[in-house]
Motif scaffolding. Structure first.
Motif, PDB file in Angstrom:
ATOM      1  N   ALA A 247      44.580  25.260  55.014  1.00  0.00           N
ATOM      2  CA  ALA A 247      45.040  24.076  53.950  1.00  0.00           C
ATOM      3  C   ALA A 247      46.353  24.493  53.263  1.00  0.00           C
ATOM      4  CB  ALA A 247      43.825  24.211  52.780  1.00  0.00           C
ATOM      5  N   LEU A 248      46.587  25.668  53.309  1.00  0.00           N
ATOM      6  CA  LEU A 248      47.963  26.019  52.628  1.00  0.00           C
ATOM      7  C   LEU A 248      49.111  25.664  53.829  1.00  0.00           C
ATOM      8  CD1 LEU A 248      47.307  29.400  50.892  1.00  0.00           C
ATOM      9  CD2 LEU A 248      48.044  27.202  49.900  1.00  0.00           C
ATOM     10  N   TYR A 249      48.781  26.024  54.948  1.00  0.00           N
ATOM     11  CA  TYR A 249      49.572  25.623  56.244  1.00  0.00           C
ATOM     12  C   TYR A 249      49.875  23.886  56.269  1.00  0.00           C
ATOM     13  CZ  TYR A 249      51.425  24.341  60.765  1.00  0.00           C
ATOM     14  OH  TYR A 249      52.186  23.675  61.691  1.00  0.00           O
ATOM     15  N   ASP A 250      48.849  23.297  55.974  1.00  0.00           N
ATOM     16  CA  ASP A 250      48.858  22.008  56.028  1.00  0.00           C
ATOM     17  C   ASP A 250      50.089  21.470  54.847  1.00  0.00           C
ATOM     18  OD1 ASP A 250      47.488  21.595  58.355  1.00  0.00           O
ATOM     19  OD2 ASP A 250      45.493  21.078  57.404  1.00  0.00           O
ATOM     20  N   SER A 251      49.759  21.936  53.736  1.00  0.00           N
ATOM     21  CA  SER A 251      50.548  21.553  52.560  1.00  0.00           C
ATOM     22  C   SER A 251      52.081  21.990  52.842  1.00  0.00           C
ATOM     23  CB  SER A 251      49.996  22.160  51.261  1.00  0.00           C
ATOM     24  OG  SER A 251      50.155  23.442  51.367  1.00  0.00           O
ATOM     25  N   GLN A 252      52.304  23.189  53.466  1.00  0.00           N
ATOM     26  CA  GLN A 252      53.683  23.917  53.645  1.00  0.00           C
ATOM     27  C   GLN A 252      54.098  23.158  54.831  1.00  0.00           C
ATOM     28  OE1 GLN A 252      53.504  28.001  54.618  1.00  0.00           O
ATOM     29  NE2 GLN A 252      52.592  28.491  52.398  1.00  0.00           N
ATOM     30  N   ASP A 253      53.376  22.702  55.689  1.00  0.00           N
ATOM     31  CA  ASP A 253      53.952  21.979  56.892  1.00  0.00           C
ATOM     32  C   ASP A 253      54.460  20.551  56.554  1.00  0.00           C
ATOM     33  OD1 ASP A 253      54.260  21.714  60.046  1.00  0.00           O
ATOM     34  OD2 ASP A 253      52.895  20.066  59.742  1.00  0.00           O
ATOM     35  N   ILE A 254      53.969  19.979  55.501  1.00  0.00           N
ATOM     36  CA  ILE A 254      54.430  18.378  55.209  1.00  0.00           C
ATOM     37  C   ILE A 254      55.704  18.862  54.338  1.00  0.00           C
ATOM     38  CG2 ILE A 254      53.945  16.940  53.265  1.00  0.00           C
ATOM     39  CD1 ILE A 254      50.910  17.276  54.206  1.00  0.00           C
ATOM     40  N   LEU A 255      55.725  20.031  53.442  1.00  0.00           N
ATOM     41  CA  LEU A 255      56.889  20.221  52.625  1.00  0.00           C
ATOM     42  C   LEU A 255      58.020  20.675  53.551  1.00  0.00           C
ATOM     43  CD1 LEU A 255      57.949  20.880  50.034  1.00  0.00           C
ATOM     44  CD2 LEU A 255      57.219  23.270  50.174  1.00  0.00           C
ATOM     45  N   VAL A 256      57.843  21.574  54.623  1.00  0.00           N
ATOM     46  CA  VAL A 256      58.826  21.937  55.500  1.00  0.00           C
ATOM     47  C   VAL A 256      59.544  20.888  56.189  1.00  0.00           C
ATOM     48  CG1 VAL A 256      59.573  23.523  57.283  1.00  0.00           C
ATOM     49  CG2 VAL A 256      58.312  24.408  55.306  1.00  0.00           C
ATOM     50  N   ARG A 257      58.688  20.085  56.850  1.00  0.00           N
ATOM     51  CA  ARG A 257      59.325  18.982  57.488  1.00  0.00           C
ATOM     52  C   ARG A 257      60.064  17.802  56.573  1.00  0.00           C
ATOM     53  NH1 ARG A 257      55.450  15.881  59.798  1.00  0.00           N
ATOM     54  NH2 ARG A 257      53.588  16.854  58.894  1.00  0.00           N
ATOM     55  N   ASP A 258      59.632  17.629  55.413  1.00  0.00           N
ATOM     56  CA  ASP A 258      60.180  16.965  54.670  1.00  0.00           C
ATOM     57  C   ASP A 258      61.840  17.497  54.188  1.00  0.00           C
ATOM     58  OD1 ASP A 258      60.408  14.639  52.418  1.00  0.00           O
ATOM     59  OD2 ASP A 258      60.610  16.253  51.028  1.00  0.00           O
ATOM     60  N   ILE A 259      61.878  18.871  53.951  1.00  0.00           N
ATOM     61  CA  ILE A 259      62.955  19.507  53.836  1.00  0.00           C
ATOM     62  C   ILE A 259      64.078  19.443  54.825  1.00  0.00           C
ATOM     63  CG2 ILE A 259      64.132  21.762  53.498  1.00  0.00           C
ATOM     64  CD1 ILE A 259      61.398  22.739  51.842  1.00  0.00           C
ATOM     65  N   ILE A 260      63.229  19.472  56.170  1.00  0.00           N
ATOM     66  CA  ILE A 260      64.193  19.345  57.356  1.00  0.00           C
ATOM     67  C   ILE A 260      64.689  17.788  57.533  1.00  0.00           C
ATOM     68  CG2 ILE A 260      64.199  19.276  59.613  1.00  0.00           C
ATOM     69  CD1 ILE A 260      62.500  21.512  59.687  1.00  0.00           C
ATOM     70  N   ASN A 261      63.985  16.940  57.094  1.00  0.00           N
ATOM     71  CA  ASN A 261      64.232  15.326  57.121  1.00  0.00           C
ATOM     72  C   ASN A 261      65.265  15.100  56.206  1.00  0.00           C
ATOM     73  OD1 ASN A 261      63.881  12.717  58.214  1.00  0.00           O
ATOM     74  ND2 ASN A 261      63.069  12.200  56.219  1.00  0.00           N
ATOM     75  N   THR A 262      65.129  15.615  55.102  1.00  0.00           N
ATOM     76  CA  THR A 262      66.022  15.337  53.862  1.00  0.00           C
ATOM     77  C   THR A 262      67.427  16.117  54.319  1.00  0.00           C
ATOM     78  OG1 THR A 262      64.342  15.474  52.239  1.00  0.00           O
ATOM     79  CG2 THR A 262      66.564  15.877  51.441  1.00  0.00           C
ATOM     80  N   GLY A 263      67.400  17.357  54.890  1.00  0.00           N
ATOM     81  CA  GLY A 263      68.865  17.956  55.342  1.00  0.00           C
ATOM     82  C   GLY A 263      69.166  17.998  56.767  1.00  0.00           C
ATOM     83  N   LYS A 264      68.482  16.843  57.529  1.00  0.00           N
ATOM     84  CA  LYS A 264      68.764  16.855  59.049  1.00  0.00           C
ATOM     85  C   LYS A 264      70.412  16.629  59.429  1.00  0.00           C
ATOM     86  CE  LYS A 264      67.503  12.089  58.870  1.00  0.00           C
ATOM     87  NZ  LYS A 264      66.557  11.096  59.493  1.00  0.00           N
ATOM     88  N   GLY A 265      71.168  16.205  58.424  1.00  0.00           N
ATOM     89  CA  GLY A 265      72.622  15.926  58.625  1.00  0.00           C
ATOM     90  C   GLY A 265      73.472  17.451  58.817  1.00  0.00           C
ATOM     91  N   GLY A 266      72.506  18.377  58.368  1.00  0.00           N
ATOM     92  CA  GLY A 266      73.266  19.792  58.423  1.00  0.00           C
ATOM     93  C   GLY A 266      72.742  20.506  59.979  1.00  0.00           C
ATOM     94  N   ILE A 267      72.035  19.721  60.748  1.00  0.00           N
ATOM     95  CA  ILE A 267      71.526  20.069  62.004  1.00  0.00           C
ATOM     96  C   ILE A 267      72.561  20.007  62.813  1.00  0.00           C
ATOM     97  CG2 ILE A 267      70.027  19.890  64.110  1.00  0.00           C
ATOM     98  CD1 ILE A 267      67.603  18.809  61.940  1.00  0.00           C
TER      99      ILE A 267
END
Length: 170
Positions: free
Chosen positions: A105-125
């Protein structure tokens, strides 16, 4: 944040992001506890996850103390874990083994959060990014620890997932 981290990636470089909760398993197979070298006490692992689970159980069972104190300045991380686990109350309540289900359950919540962080900051990739997510399994002092991979995605320079690498490692 993510943008500050991405600024340190070389222009022709890639980034590996690894995330996930951890859980302890004793040599006797008890989930949520771990033996540590030099310490007689078989202790909770992950203590933060267990505290959040107990907090959630208090809410769903109706025994939680009502308070106006939503976040403690001295422990923002614990407050975040408690917030992230809220959507999983029913899932944990119905689980055959709550301690076994908790890291997922914690993994699933973190996975949503981390993918959102990556999507928000994708300009830095720069050239690309690999996202490896899973559960760290801590064992006793005489046993190797393990990592249970649940996601291994390759992102292109535009922040789009271009490959699922998980089948290559499981």
């Amino acid at each position: 944040g993510f943008g500050a981290m991405a600024a340190h990636i070389p222009d022709d470089g890639y980034c590996l992001v690894v995330h996930g909760p951890h859980v302890g398993i004793t040599k006797d197979g008890l989930i949520g506890k771990v033996e540590r070298p030099g310490i007689a006490l078989v202790d909770n692992c992950c203590g933060s996850a267990i505290a959040a689970s107990n907090y959630l159980k208090g809410i769903t069972d109706g025994g939680a103390k009502i308070t106006t104190k939503l976040q403690s300045f001295s422990d923002f991380q614990q407050g975040a874990v408690q917030e992230l686990i809220l959507p999983f109350g029913k899932r944990l309540g119905e689980a055959e083994n709550r301690m076994k289900e908790l890291p997922y359950a914690l993994y699933d919540s973190q996975d949503i959060l981390v993918r959102d962080i990556i999507n928000t900051g994708k300009g830095g990739i720069k050239k690309g990014l690999a996202l490896l997510g899973g559960i760290q399994i801590n064992t006793g002092p005489d046993t190797l620890d393990y990592f249970h991979p649940l996601r291994f995605d390759l992102y292109d320079e535009n922040g789009k997932v271009v490959d699922d690498l998980l089948p290559l490692i499981v």
